[in-house]
Scaffold this active site. Structure first.
Site, mmCIF file in Angstrom:
data_model
loop_
_atom_site.group_PDB
_atom_site.id
_atom_site.type_symbol
_atom_site.label_atom_id
_atom_site.label_comp_id
_atom_site.label_asym_id
_atom_site.label_seq_id
_atom_site.Cartn_x
_atom_site.Cartn_y
_atom_site.Cartn_z
ATOM 1 C CE LYS A 1 2.424 -2.380 -4.353
ATOM 2 N NZ LYS A 1 2.092 -1.998 -2.957
ATOM 3 C CG ASP B 1 -1.897 -1.165 1.206
ATOM 4 O OD1 ASP B 1 -2.214 -1.664 0.110
ATOM 5 O OD2 ASP B 1 -2.306 -1.598 2.303
ATOM 6 C CD GLN C 1 0.713 -8.828 -2.584
ATOM 7 O OE1 GLN C 1 1.370 -9.494 -3.357
ATOM 8 N NE2 GLN C 1 -0.521 -8.467 -2.853
ATOM 9 C CB ALA D 1 -2.683 -6.362 -5.230
ATOM 10 N N GLY D 2 -4.552 -4.183 -3.822
ATOM 11 C CA GLY D 2 -5.520 -3.134 -4.154
ATOM 12 C C GLY D 2 -4.719 -1.907 -4.528
ATOM 13 C CG HIS D 3 -1.941 -1.943 -7.035
ATOM 14 N ND1 HIS D 3 -1.013 -2.480 -7.882
ATOM 15 C CD2 HIS D 3 -1.691 -2.502 -5.819
ATOM 16 C CE1 HIS D 3 -0.243 -3.325 -7.217
ATOM 17 N NE2 HIS D 3 -0.645 -3.369 -5.966
#
Ligand code: GDP
Ligand code: IMO
Ligand code: MG
Length: 438
Positions: free
Chosen positions: A25, A22, A231, A48-50
């Site tokens: 990125k 987090d 990550q 993931a959460g982008h």
């Protein structure tokens, strides 16, 4: 690579997180995408959460690379990624609704592994069994899917085109059912399977390739590739705070195995870090704050998980951990994120060393970073009061922030520059300090 002399062989750049994920990125990949022809995810999955923000739009990506909003960029999901067809379909549907022609811009590796509904159940069963020792997993089935990959049981994207795919699927689910019966875990498979099979149908209509061939062909053609990590280094399966880690290689070496790029074909390694630290899930976090400073970082920084919505744990910047991450990745340049969140603190602390149980000091990241083994030692730096979010050049940054940046660069041995300072979530709130990003 960002700078290339004419006769040099083309190399792929890597962008990855240097902390516990987090870091921002997604934002920087989106900002840098115009410099690249291909953006390629190399590991992880929908854990993931982008987050990307531009033109008043805020969008969170889980599996799809963060270059997807740029029309002329190929977005590639590499062999090292694990794909949940259900989440993947939701992502595609949301992007299609926004007018993004995903099918044209996206390519998937035949060798990427599939997350089955029963992998998610196994993840949940494993976490329940761990009790207080739980990892704090996102429960997306990541661990069990990588276990099946290394255990040589997994299903891959390429398998969905085989005549006996359903039989292979059933055999793997039966294995999982046996494991779940040991856990006494209740689950509703038929309901989950319907959505999963719809996702598989969609996958069958996507561009699926031998992506390692494609990536190397692009390099041959002097196309510019950015490998996007998920990550962060401290969640890496080998080098992170094991066992409180994810199940993939989040470090730069992971870009080689996760895309099929040879190590001598890696160019710049762009390390992303926050001006402070966060962590979501369980596990050691030496500089974690339990006071109002921590609360303030969380509320001003909107530190809530992009995937699970969980509050992120917040703390001061940890230099021994950052130095370690730079070493493991061979980072060549840095982006410091969320500097704006530190505005208004009278003083800002930075951890320079850890004190070990025998009283000695170390600036290395030790085997055990739990509270019983390390006590962070801080230096206190002058804070700044100015709002940074409207600034458009680094010259305009307050002197105290220049000093903060200089202090960090100095502590990192003056061998690596902070090339980008991010002062807000939007694309535009990105200040360039190093000519390589110009
Ligand atoms: P990622 O997983 O590394 O892509 O990061 P996430 O998207 O999970 O979390 C980063 C969060 O910080 C997101 O909500 C971003 O919109 C936000 N963000 C990114 N850069 C900045 C910044 O410089 N300042 C502020 N205030 N927010 C930022
Ligand atoms: P991005 O790419 C932050 C954390 C989880 C948990 C541990 C293991 O958005 O930076 P897993 O679901 O992989 O079994 O969870 O890793 N975690 C992340 N934390 N950002 C992420 O991804 C993460 N992906 C996994 O919270 O502690
Ligand atoms: Mg995230």
């Amino acid at each position: 690579m960002l700078l290339l002399s004419k006769n040099e062989k083309m190399k792929a750049d890597v962008l990855l997180g240097l902390q516990w994920g987090d870091e921002g990125k997604g934002k920087i990949v989106d900002v840098l995408t115009p410099k690249y022809d291909v953006v390629a995810r190399f590991q992880g999955g929908p854990n993931a959460g982008h987050t990307l923000e531009f033109n008043g739009i805020k969008h969170v990506l889980h599996t799809i690379p963060s270059g997807i909003f740029h029309e002329n960029t190929i977005n590639l999901v590499g062999n090292g990624v694990v794909i949940d067809p259900v989440i993947f379909k939701k992502e595609i549907d949301a992007l299609t609704d926004m007018g993004v022609d995903v099918k044209k811009r996206l390519v998937l590796s035949r060798k990427a592994h599939l997350i089955l509904p029963s992998h998610r159940f196994l993840d949940a069963a494993s976490e329940t069994a761990k009790g207080k020792q739980k990892i704090g997993s996102t429960l997306k089935g990541i661990g069990p899917t990588y276990m099946d990959k290394t255990g040589r049981n997994g299903l891959r994207v390429g398998d969905i085109f085989l005549a006996d795919f359903e039989a292979r699927y059933t055999a793997l689910v039966e294995k999982h059912a046996r494991l779940l019966s040991f856990h006494n875990f209740e689950y509703n498979l038929p309901e989950a399977e319907t959505a999963w099979m719809e996702g598989i149908e969609l996958l069958r209509t996507m561009k699926v390739t031998d992506s390692e061939q494609e990536v190397n062909h692009h390099l041959q053609q002097k196309k510019r590739i950015l490998a996007e990590g998920a990550q962060g280094t401290l969640l890496d399966i080998d080098f992170g705070s094991y066992p409180f880690v994810t199940s993939s290689s989040t470090v730069s070496a992971g870009a080689c195995t996760g895309l099929g790029i040879a190590p001598n074909r890696i160019g710049e390694v762009i390390g992303i870090f926050k001006a402070y630290c966060t962590r979501v899930g369980s596990g050691p976090f030496p500089t974690e704050l339990f006071d109002e400073d921590g609360e303030r970082l969380r509320s001003v920084g909107c530190e809530f998980g992009a995937t699970t919505g969980r509050p992120r744990r917040c703390g001061w910047l940890d230099l021994p951990a950052l130095r370690y991450a730079i070493m493991i990745n061979g980072a060549t340049t840095l982006a410091m994120m969320k500097a704006d969140v530190l505005s208004g603190f009278e003083t800002i602390k930075v951890c320079t060393h850890y004190r070990l149980p025998d009283g000695s000091l170390t600036d290395q990241f030790p085997y055990d970073v739990s509270g019983k083994s390390v006590t962070p030692v801080y230096i206190e730096l002058q804070g700044w009061q100015e709002d940074l979010t409207q600034l458009d050049s680094t010259q305009a940054l307050p002197q105290a922030l220049h000093d903060y940046i200089a202090f960090v660069e100095d502590a990192l041995g003056n061998e690596i520059r902070i090339g980008i300072v991010s002062v807000g979530p939007d694309r535009k709130q990105t200040l360039v300090r190093d000519v390589i990003f110009a």
